[in-house]
Design a protein around this motif. Structure first.
Motif, PDB file in Angstrom:
ATOM      1  N   GLU A  38      75.660  46.588-158.399  1.00 12.80           N
ATOM      2  CA  GLU A  38      76.901  47.272-158.010  1.00 12.80           C
ATOM      3  C   GLU A  38      77.928  47.302-159.132  1.00 12.80           C
ATOM      4  O   GLU A  38      78.931  47.995-159.036  1.00 12.80           O
ATOM      5  CB  GLU A  38      77.515  46.586-156.786  1.00 12.80           C
ATOM      6  CG  GLU A  38      76.795  46.906-155.492  1.00 12.80           C
ATOM      7  CD  GLU A  38      77.460  46.228-154.301  1.00 12.80           C
ATOM      8  OE1 GLU A  38      78.507  45.568-154.496  1.00 12.80           O
ATOM      9  OE2 GLU A  38      76.927  46.348-153.191  1.00 12.80           O
ATOM     10  N   VAL A  39      77.690  46.516-160.190  1.00 16.91           N
ATOM     11  CA  VAL A  39      78.702  46.369-161.234  1.00 16.91           C
ATOM     12  C   VAL A  39      79.018  47.702-161.905  1.00 16.91           C
ATOM     13  O   VAL A  39      80.185  48.078-162.057  1.00 16.91           O
ATOM     14  CB  VAL A  39      78.279  45.301-162.278  1.00 16.91           C
ATOM     15  CG1 VAL A  39      79.170  45.349-163.509  1.00 16.91           C
ATOM     16  CG2 VAL A  39      78.332  43.917-161.642  1.00 16.91           C
ATOM     17  N   GLU A  40      77.974  48.429-162.307  1.00 17.46           N
ATOM     18  CA  GLU A  40      78.199  49.712-162.984  1.00 17.46           C
ATOM     19  C   GLU A  40      78.901  50.712-162.057  1.00 17.46           C
ATOM     20  O   GLU A  40      79.762  51.465-162.482  1.00 17.46           O
ATOM     21  CB  GLU A  40      76.875  50.303-163.485  1.00 17.46           C
ATOM     22  CG  GLU A  40      76.258  49.537-164.637  1.00 17.46           C
ATOM     23  CD  GLU A  40      77.167  49.468-165.869  1.00 17.46           C
ATOM     24  OE1 GLU A  40      77.788  50.489-166.212  1.00 17.46           O
ATOM     25  OE2 GLU A  40      77.246  48.392-166.474  1.00 17.46           O
ATOM     26  N   GLU A  41      78.500  50.692-160.769  1.00 18.45           N
ATOM     27  CA  GLU A  41      79.128  51.575-159.790  1.00 18.45           C
ATOM     28  C   GLU A  41      80.619  51.270-159.677  1.00 18.45           C
ATOM     29  O   GLU A  41      81.464  52.159-159.684  1.00 18.45           O
ATOM     30  CB  GLU A  41      78.482  51.338-158.421  1.00 18.45           C
ATOM     31  CG  GLU A  41      77.691  52.535-157.891  1.00 18.45           C
ATOM     32  CD  GLU A  41      76.889  52.155-156.658  1.00 18.45           C
ATOM     33  OE1 GLU A  41      77.501  51.976-155.596  1.00 18.45           O
ATOM     34  OE2 GLU A  41      75.651  51.993-156.782  1.00 18.45           O
ATOM     35  N   LYS A  42      80.907  49.971-159.593  1.00 21.52           N
ATOM     36  CA  LYS A  42      82.287  49.527-159.454  1.00 21.52           C
ATOM     37  C   LYS A  42      83.100  49.895-160.694  1.00 21.52           C
ATOM     38  O   LYS A  42      84.246  50.338-160.601  1.00 21.52           O
ATOM     39  CB  LYS A  42      82.302  48.010-159.236  1.00 21.52           C
ATOM     40  CG  LYS A  42      83.572  47.511-158.625  1.00 21.52           C
ATOM     41  CD  LYS A  42      83.368  46.151-157.994  1.00 21.52           C
ATOM     42  CE  LYS A  42      83.607  46.205-156.514  1.00 21.52           C
ATOM     43  NZ  LYS A  42      83.517  44.952-155.833  1.00 21.52           N
ATOM     44  N   LEU A  43      82.473  49.696-161.849  1.00 19.02           N
ATOM     45  CA  LEU A  43      83.142  50.021-163.114  1.00 19.02           C
ATOM     46  C   LEU A  43      83.464  51.513-163.179  1.00 19.02           C
ATOM     47  O   LEU A  43      84.561  51.905-163.589  1.00 19.02           O
ATOM     48  CB  LEU A  43      82.239  49.610-164.296  1.00 19.02           C
ATOM     49  CG  LEU A  43      82.896  49.595-165.678  1.00 19.02           C
ATOM     50  CD1 LEU A  43      84.082  48.650-165.729  1.00 19.02           C
ATOM     51  CD2 LEU A  43      81.871  49.175-166.734  1.00 19.02           C
ATOM     52  N   ALA A  44      82.517  52.335-162.734  1.00 16.86           N
ATOM     53  CA  ALA A  44      82.736  53.786-162.723  1.00 16.86           C
ATOM     54  C   ALA A  44      83.897  54.138-161.786  1.00 16.86           C
ATOM     55  O   ALA A  44      84.740  54.987-162.114  1.00 16.86           O
ATOM     56  CB  ALA A  44      81.464  54.501-162.281  1.00 16.86           C
ATOM     57  N   GLU A  45      83.944  53.456-160.629  1.00 13.65           N
ATOM     58  CA  GLU A  45      85.034  53.666-159.663  1.00 13.65           C
ATOM     59  C   GLU A  45      86.387  53.345-160.289  1.00 13.65           C
ATOM     60  O   GLU A  45      87.354  54.077-160.145  1.00 13.65           O
ATOM     61  CB  GLU A  45      84.829  52.745-158.451  1.00 13.65           C
ATOM     62  CG  GLU A  45      84.543  53.475-157.158  1.00 13.65           C
ATOM     63  CD  GLU A  45      84.436  52.513-155.969  1.00 13.65           C
ATOM     64  OE1 GLU A  45      85.030  51.424-155.999  1.00 13.65           O
ATOM     65  OE2 GLU A  45      83.755  52.867-155.000  1.00 13.65           O
ATOM     66  N   ILE A  46      86.437  52.200-160.998  1.00 15.40           N
ATOM     67  CA  ILE A  46      87.698  51.761-161.623  1.00 15.40           C
ATOM     68  C   ILE A  46      88.108  52.732-162.725  1.00 15.40           C
ATOM     69  O   ILE A  46      89.283  53.102-162.838  1.00 15.40           O
ATOM     70  CB  ILE A  46      87.563  50.317-162.182  1.00 15.40           C
ATOM     71  CG1 ILE A  46      87.317  49.326-161.044  1.00 15.40           C
ATOM     72  CG2 ILE A  46      88.813  49.916-162.952  1.00 15.40           C
ATOM     73  CD1 ILE A  46      86.886  47.949-161.499  1.00 15.40           C
TER      74      ILE A  46
END
Length: 529
Positions: free
Chosen positions: A267-275
């Motif tokens: 989920e880290v990359e997804e979260k980073l993209a969201e931020i």
């Protein structure tokens, strides 16, 4: 330098895993999770469990350390309720000076909170916490050795600025590093630590009250310096907020922090993209800074709704009289008929214990039950207790029943406060604003909180003299009833949503009409899951 080295190593070790995470994510979307879900390797599962446990401990430690500044605020509030009895005796101050000394902290701390938004955007969330501790320490030292009321006020002003900075930044920092699933309970840590501080202040009053009047209040105030020593240590343990790092275009460092604070690596990359999306370009230059204040001063309909909700809930938290109850509980109990400093301070310790115990209920239920049900329980319960306190002080006189009902009402009021509006107010204001406005808007909310607190603390004794203590609590009860209406009409449910999803709640299509929209939204989310 040591910290930088550690972070660089973190990047070195985690850079590779982040590349594989990216590809894993793509396969996940394309192959319906074939590569991950059927991974029956027990050693891999053990590794994931172990990693999850370590991450939960790490995030918990970060939330605890970030909340230490709030112990200072709580301690100051608690200790001053008893210390003021002895300061009055030692420095021979008038009732008006007494009110100013108690209430000025809240008014001055708003300048700290206002400066906190800008400061935390420039030097980072973490170092703003350090700055807050240093300023408070200096103020507490000046107060401890103050030979006169004037010098005492100078120390109080410095302590106020430090507390304002610390109170504003802790919930923002915790909300920004916490995983969605536990954000509510972790972001309410600052409120627990305020309560813990209040309790320590009350205990300190009781413990040192036997000493001579010219020494005991100085020791009471000096003990408040201790928590800020731990904050110095904490700065070398906790990471910077990943969202702040993204705003400064330090994306690799942000990824490194997200890997340390999120249990599910994929989920880290997804979260980073969201931020990254929420931050826009992420450049905090002068024009953007102006744009932030323009957006706050001339808000869009969505931002206006956020400001009304955030600012309103912060003001209601204080104008319902919680600080009057805490600062002046010895006065209230004296009005109910309890006599002698020692008995008054012992009854006050009971209030501190109640306030601290009930905050634990909020921590347990905020992410299970949700923010809004807790706010309903809290505001309705407080309205009832404030009314019964006004009733007991006005109509029951100083008999045993009057004293019992007064103690029960005060303890009930702080219990209901701690279960809901106390912690939830800070959780909501750290959740509802978009990333680029979050620090400044949270600062504005904290200003509303501190101004309301100052007005209540500085006027309580005078208003009580004019219309009686009981009459004052009838007014608080009426205001508390208004807060129930405010919660029903203007506060959305944010449980289980990412910070970026919460932003969407306030957009045009999510017009608030009571709670129907939020209930529909929650049902929609449940169906999706």
């Amino acid at each position: 330098m040591g910290m930088v080295g550690v972070q660089e190593n973190g990047h070195g070790e985690m850079g590779l895993s982040s590349i594989s995470l990216g590809t894993k994510n793509k396969y996940k979307r394309m192959d319906s999770e074939l590569s991950d879900d059927h991974d029956d390797d027990p050693s891999h599962n053990h590794y994931q469990e172990e990693r999850g446990r370590n991450i939960r401990k790490y995030v918990f430690a970060c939330a605890v350390f970030a909340s230490l500044n709030n112990v200072l605020l709580g301690y100051d509030v608690g200790v001053m309720s008893g210390a003021i009895l002895f300061i009055q005796e030692d420095l021979k101050i008038t009732e008006v000076q007494q009110e100013v000394l108690v209430g000025i902290l809240s008014i001055i701390s708003l300048f700290g909170s206002l400066a906190g938004g800008k400061t935390s955007d420039v030097i980072g969330r973490k170092w703003t916490m350090g700055l807050a501790a240093v300023i408070f320490q200096l103020g507490a030292a000046v107060m401890t050795f103050a030979p006169s009321f004037q010098i005492l006020m100078i120390g109080r002003l410095m302590a106020g600025v430090g507390i304002g900075l610390g109170v504003m930044i802790a919930p923002v920092y915790i909300a920004e590093i916490s995983p969605t699933v536990s954000r509510g309970s972790l972001t309410s840590f600052p409120e627990i630590f305020i309560n813990l501080g209040i309790l320590l202040g009350y205990v300190s009053n009781y413990a040192f009250s036997g000493l001579p009047a010219h020494i005991n209040w100085r020791i009471m105030l000096a003990v408040g310096i201790l928590p800020s020593v731990f904050i110095g240590f904490a700065l070398f343990v906790i990471p910077e907020s990943p969202r702040w790092l993204v705003m400064k275009n330090r994306v690799d460092e942000a990824r490194s922090v997200l890997l340390k604070t999120n249990e599910i690596e994929s989920e880290v990359e997804e979260k980073l993209a969201e931020i990254l999306l929420a931050a826009g370009s992420g450049n905090a230059d002068k024009s953007q800074e102006k744009a932030v204040w323009c957006e706050l001063l001339r808000p869009s309909p969505a931002v206006r709704r956020m400001l009304v909700t955030g600012f309103g809930i912060q003001c209601f938290q204080q104008i319902t009289g919680i600080d009057a109850t805490v600062y002046y509980s010895p006065e209230i109990f004296k009005g109910a008929g309890i006599e002698g400093n020692s008995k008054l301070l012992a009854a006050t310790v009971a209030v501190g214990v109640t306030k601290t115990i009930f905050i634990l209920f909020a921590i347990i239920f905020i992410d299970k039950v949700g923010r809004k049900p807790l706010l309903y329980i809290s505001t309705i319960g407080m309205t009832t207790c404030l009314f019964s306190l006004g009733f007991s002080l006005t109509f029951l006189g100083k008999g045993e029943i009057g004293i019992a009902l007064a103690i029960l009402s005060v303890c009930g009021n702080v219990a209901f406060f701690s279960v809901g509006i106390g912690p939830v107010c800070w959780v909501l204001t750290s959740e509802i604003f978009p990333l680029k406005l979050r620090a400044q808007a949270s600062a504005l909310g904290a200003v509303g909180n501190r101004v309301s607190s100052g007005i209540v603390a500085m006027s309580f004794l005078s208003v009580s003299r004019a219309i009686s203590i009981g009459g004052t609590f009838f007014i608080f009860s009426a205001i508390s009833a208004l807060s129930v209406v405010f919660v029903h009409t203007l506060v959305p449910e944010t449980k289980g949503k990412s910070l970026e999803q919460i932003e969407l709640l306030f957009q045009e299509k999510y017009e608030f009409q009571g709670s129907e929209v939020e209930l529909g939204d929650v049902e929609h989310l449940v169906q999706k899951q």
